[in-house]
Enzyme design. Structure first.
Site, PDB file in Angstrom:
ATOM      1  N   GLU A   1       0.831  -1.199   0.000  1.00 27.10           N
ATOM      2  CA  GLU A   1       0.000   0.000   0.000  1.00 27.10           C
ATOM      3  C   GLU A   1       0.872   1.259   0.000  1.00 27.10           C
ATOM      4  O   GLU A   1       0.588   2.216  -0.733  1.00 27.10           O
ATOM      5  CB  GLU A   1      -0.943  -0.015   1.208  1.00 27.10           C
ATOM      6  CG  GLU A   1      -2.079  -1.009   1.089  1.00 27.10           C
ATOM      7  CD  GLU A   1      -1.685  -2.488   1.230  1.00 27.10           C
ATOM      8  OE1 GLU A   1      -2.516  -3.348   0.928  1.00 27.10           O
ATOM      9  OE2 GLU A   1      -0.544  -2.784   1.643  1.00 27.10           O
TER      10      GLU A   1
ATOM     11  N   ASP B   1       1.838  13.371 -14.687  1.00 26.49           N
ATOM     12  CA  ASP B   1       0.618  13.743 -15.402  1.00 26.49           C
ATOM     13  C   ASP B   1       0.357  15.245 -15.308  1.00 26.49           C
ATOM     14  O   ASP B   1      -0.032  15.875 -16.296  1.00 26.49           O
ATOM     15  CB  ASP B   1      -0.580  12.974 -14.849  1.00 26.49           C
ATOM     16  CG  ASP B   1      -1.869  13.326 -15.564  1.00 26.49           C
ATOM     17  OD1 ASP B   1      -1.911  13.205 -16.808  1.00 26.49           O
ATOM     18  OD2 ASP B   1      -2.825  13.746 -14.887  1.00 26.49           O
TER      19      ASP B   1
END
Length: 157
Positions: free
Chosen positions: A109, A123
């Site tokens: 995680e 991005d």
């Protein structure tokens, strides 16, 4: 050779049974996004918004969904997830943590959080520079569990 926990006696992938619940310290994962100095200077004026804050939110959300992305990764109820994104001279350093009181560790995680945060920085900045590199995704430290404690030695710990 040590018996792998995620394979059955025939060598096929299989889930394993959890040990009893334990309080676990939050592992820390690292990623580095190498960005040209000219692009770094444009961070405050990024037309898509603040890449560091969006990356932090994306990383936290990703930590909660690691089991949907990684085969044989158990879905866990996290008690904590956080991502720190810090601007440095050559890019953005990401440190992610995750915690649970469940029966298994949360390294995957934390690593997923760091990876998705790094991808989000890319991005958010790709319109300015497509040569951005995501580097050095790794576990910094974890404690407890079957494999015991681990702490990476190096300058980023």
């Amino acid at each position: 050779m040590k018996k792998l926990s995620h394979y059955d006696s025939a060598g096929s992938p299989a889930w394993w049974t959890f040990p009893p619940r334990k309080k676990r310290a939050a592992p820390r994962a690292h990623a580095f996004v190498r960005i040209a100095p000219a692009t770094l200077k444009q961070l405050p004026r990024n037309p898509k918004g603040n890449p560091l804050e969006i990356a932090r939110i994306a990383g936290i959300a990703a930590a909660k969904r690691a089991s949907e992305l990684i085969p044989l990764c158990h879905p866990l109820m996290l008690t904590h997830a956080d991502v720190e994104a810090t601007v440095e001279k050559e890019g953005v350093r990401i440190i992610a943590t995750a915690a649970t009181t469940g029966q298994t560790g949360v390294e995957m995680e934390a690593l997923t959080a760091a990876a998705v945060a790094a991808l989000t920085v890319y991005d958010m900045l790709k319109a300015l520079d497509k040569s951005i590199q995501i580097q050095d995704l790794y576990l910094l430290e974890k404690t407890g569990g079957k494999s015991g404690d681990f702490r990476r030695k190096g300058k980023h710990d």
